[in-house]
Structure formats: structure tokens, C-alpha cells
Design an enzyme around this catalytic site. Structure first.
Site, short mmCIF file in Angstrom:
data_model
loop_
_atom_site.label_atom_id
_atom_site.label_comp_id
_atom_site.label_asym_id
_atom_site.label_seq_id
_atom_site.Cartn_x
_atom_site.Cartn_y
_atom_site.Cartn_z
N ASP A 81 -8.71 4.70 -1.44
CA ASP A 81 -8.04 3.29 -1.75
C ASP A 81 -6.74 3.33 -1.52
O ASP A 81 -5.90 4.36 -0.79
CB ASP A 81 -8.10 3.63 -3.59
CG ASP A 81 -8.41 1.74 -3.95
OD1 ASP A 81 -7.98 1.16 -3.24
OD2 ASP A 81 -8.14 1.93 -5.33
N ALA A 83 -2.53 2.05 -2.15
CA ALA A 83 -1.83 1.02 -3.38
C ALA A 83 -0.58 0.13 -3.95
O ALA A 83 -0.20 0.42 -2.37
CB ALA A 83 -1.61 2.86 -3.93
N LYS A 94 -0.73 0.11 -8.58
CA LYS A 94 -2.09 -0.53 -8.53
C LYS A 94 -2.56 -2.32 -9.26
O LYS A 94 -1.80 -2.07 -10.05
CB LYS A 94 -3.28 0.06 -8.47
CG LYS A 94 -3.17 1.40 -7.21
CD LYS A 94 -4.69 2.28 -7.33
CE LYS A 94 -5.48 1.45 -6.83
NZ LYS A 94 -5.39 0.73 -5.96
N GLU A 103 -10.35 -0.04 -9.87
CA GLU A 103 -10.61 1.01 -9.53
C GLU A 103 -9.91 2.29 -10.60
O GLU A 103 -10.22 3.59 -10.37
CB GLU A 103 -8.55 0.45 -8.78
CG GLU A 103 -9.70 -0.76 -7.57
CD GLU A 103 -7.94 -0.72 -7.27
OE1 GLU A 103 -7.73 -1.63 -6.20
OE2 GLU A 103 -6.93 -1.05 -7.67
N LYS A 121 4.89 2.03 0.52
CA LYS A 121 4.63 2.36 -0.37
C LYS A 121 5.10 3.28 -0.32
O LYS A 121 4.81 3.90 -2.47
CB LYS A 121 3.00 2.64 -0.31
CG LYS A 121 2.26 1.31 0.43
CD LYS A 121 2.45 -0.07 -0.34
CE LYS A 121 1.31 -1.41 -0.11
NZ LYS A 121 -0.31 -1.35 0.68
C1 5RP Z 1 -5.74 -4.11 -5.39
C2 5RP Z 1 -4.63 -2.70 -5.22
C3 5RP Z 1 -3.97 -2.27 -3.86
O1 5RP Z 1 -5.13 -1.15 -3.67
C4 5RP Z 1 -2.82 -2.63 -3.56
O2 5RP Z 1 -2.95 -3.89 -4.24
C5 5RP Z 1 -2.92 -2.25 -1.60
O3 5RP Z 1 -3.58 -3.41 -1.43
P1 5RP Z 1 -2.77 -3.29 -0.13
O4 5RP Z 1 -3.09 -2.38 0.68
O5 5RP Z 1 -3.47 -4.77 0.81
O6 5RP Z 1 -1.05 -3.52 0.61
O7 5RP Z 1 -4.49 -2.23 -6.23
O8 5RP Z 1 -5.91 -4.00 -7.00
#
Ligand code: 5RP
Length: 223
Positions: A81, A83, A94, A103, A121
Site C-alpha cells: 500500500d 501512505a 494514511k 486499508e 513521503k
Molecule cells: C488512500 C491512502 C493512500 O495510500 C495514500 O493517500 C497515498 O496515496 P498516493 O500513493 O496516491 O500518494 O492512504 O486512502
């Protein structure tokens, strides 16, 4: 250079035949799902999966990744996933994509949670990104005030001028704190408010962080 894809391509190397895999949500997780589909096509990799949002599930269907239900397994082997923020203790914010509840359910049923992202990040301290909190719509006004009393600037998330509705039919309040020095304490305070369903602080859930930089370098942090 597509840093999101670089991190995702590194993470999908951890997926092995026969695994039950959690599929994340967001623009970075998108590349992981795409990569898993590619490995299934090109290498004959066989896995089954649970998705953390309706849109990730739709993407999985389009790639013929089999989706199972929670009754079909004891635990997930691995979840990949994204973040919004990660600190060096592997605590996360998240929910920027609105999928934090699913999630967190998937993450907490997974033996490994691999978080992928670009360098932006990774932070010294969580809190620059507004913390998403999923709340039920009933009593929203009071829940909003209780969150505000914790010292944040809360904002009801909107989509096209109306409250953003999650896959679980709830709303999201984005809470801007000046800083989050004690993520675990804040996590517990927020979740003790009646009307809060879950918040976007993921404490002691991530097992590995895979961070890609513009130069193509990959940094890995382990719990
Ligand atoms: C969704 C999330 C995503 O993992 C988080 O927002 C990161 O998104 P991206 O990869 O588009 O930057 O928590 O609920």
C-alpha cells in the site's frame, strides 16, 4: 523518472506463488496492482487478493486478479500500500485517498505490510499532512467539535461541493495538527470519540518501507 512505479516494482518482487495479498489504494498502489497483474500474465504467478477500496477492486478485476472474501483465509501474507506520510519508526498517516478504514482492516490482518512511496513521503515527524478521520454522518457536527478540541483545525472533506462519502458510507474529517509528537497517544484519543469510526494513524502496522528517489535509488526501512 516514475518513482512510484520504481517503489511498486521493488515491492511486487516479494509476492510469491500461492500468497493471499492485500491490494492498497492510491496512485502508488495502482502501480503495484498493475505489476502483480503483469507478473500473473508473464510469469504465471498465482495469487488471490483482497482490495482496500472499490476502485482497487475494479482494477484487480480488470487484470483478472482473483478477489476473495475474508472467510476464505486466516490471514493475508502480504499487503502492498501507499501512505501520505511515514516516519522513521514506520508509523504512518494514511487516508488521503479516502480508504483508510479498509486499508487498516486489511493491514491488521496481514503478516507483512509493505509501504511504498517516493522520498516526499518520508518525514522526521508526522503531522504536516492533515490526518484523515472517518466518522459516521449521524452527529457529525458534535464529532467535528470533539476533534477540534484535540487542538487541530478540522475540515469536512468535500467532493464536488458535497461531503465526500467513503466506500463504507461514512464521511471524512481532515484534521490539521501543528505536529504529531506522540502518534500512538493521538490515535487512542481520536478513536475514543464516539462517532469516530477510525483514524488514519497506522501505528506498528507497517513492516517495511520501500522509498524510491528521483535518481532511481531505493531505500528500505524495516520495522
Ligand atoms: C488512500 C491512502 C493512500 O495510500 C495514500 O493517500 C497515498 O496515496 P498516493 O500513493 O496516491 O500518494 O492512504 O486512502
Amino acid at each position: 523518472m516514475n518513482t512510484k512505479k520504481i517503489a511498486a516494482d521493488e515491492a511486487i518482487k516479494l509476492v510469491q506463488n500461492g500468497m493471499t495479498v492485500g491490494l492498497g489504494t492510491g496512485s502508488t498502489a495502482y502501480y503495484a496492482i498493475e505489476g502483480i497483474g503483469r507478473r500473473m500474465r508473464e510469469e504465471g504467478l498465482t495469487i488471490r487478493a483482497i482490495a482496500t477500496s472499490a476502485r482497487s477492486e475494479a482494477q484487480a478485476h480488470s487484470l483478472q486478479i482473483p478477489i476473495v472474501s475474508f472467510t476464505d483465509f486466516d490471514h493475508l501474507d502480504l499487503t502492498i500500500d501507499g501512505a501520505d506520510e511515514c516516519d522513521y519508526n514506520l508509523n504512518l498517516i494514511k487516508g488521503g485517498g479516502g480508504a483508510l478504514l479498509r486499508e487498516k482492516i486489511v493491514a491488521s490482518n496481514s503478516r507483512q505490510l509493505i509501504i511504498i512511496g517516493d522520498k516526499s513521503k518520508l518525514v522526521q515527524q508526522l503531522g504536516r499532512f492533515p490526518l484523515p478521520v472517518e466518522v459516521v454522518s449521524f452527529g457529525l457536527e458534535k464529532t467535528f467539535l470533539k476533534l477540534k478540541a484535540l487542538g487541530c483545525q478540522p475540515t469536512l472533506r468535500l467532493a464536488e461541493g458535497k461531503p465526500y462519502v467513503t466506500d463504507n458510507n461514512n464521511f471524512i474529517i481532515d484534521c490539521q495538527f501543528a505536529a504529531i509528537p506522540d502518534p500512538k497517544a493521538l490515535h487512542d484519543q481520536i478513536n475514543s470519540i464516539v462517532g469516530v469510526v477510525e483514524n488514519g494513524l497506522f501505528i506498528n502496522l507497517a513492516t517495511q518501507l520501500i522509498i524510491a528517489s528521483e535518481t532511481g535509488d531505493i531505500q528500505t526501512l524495516n520495522a
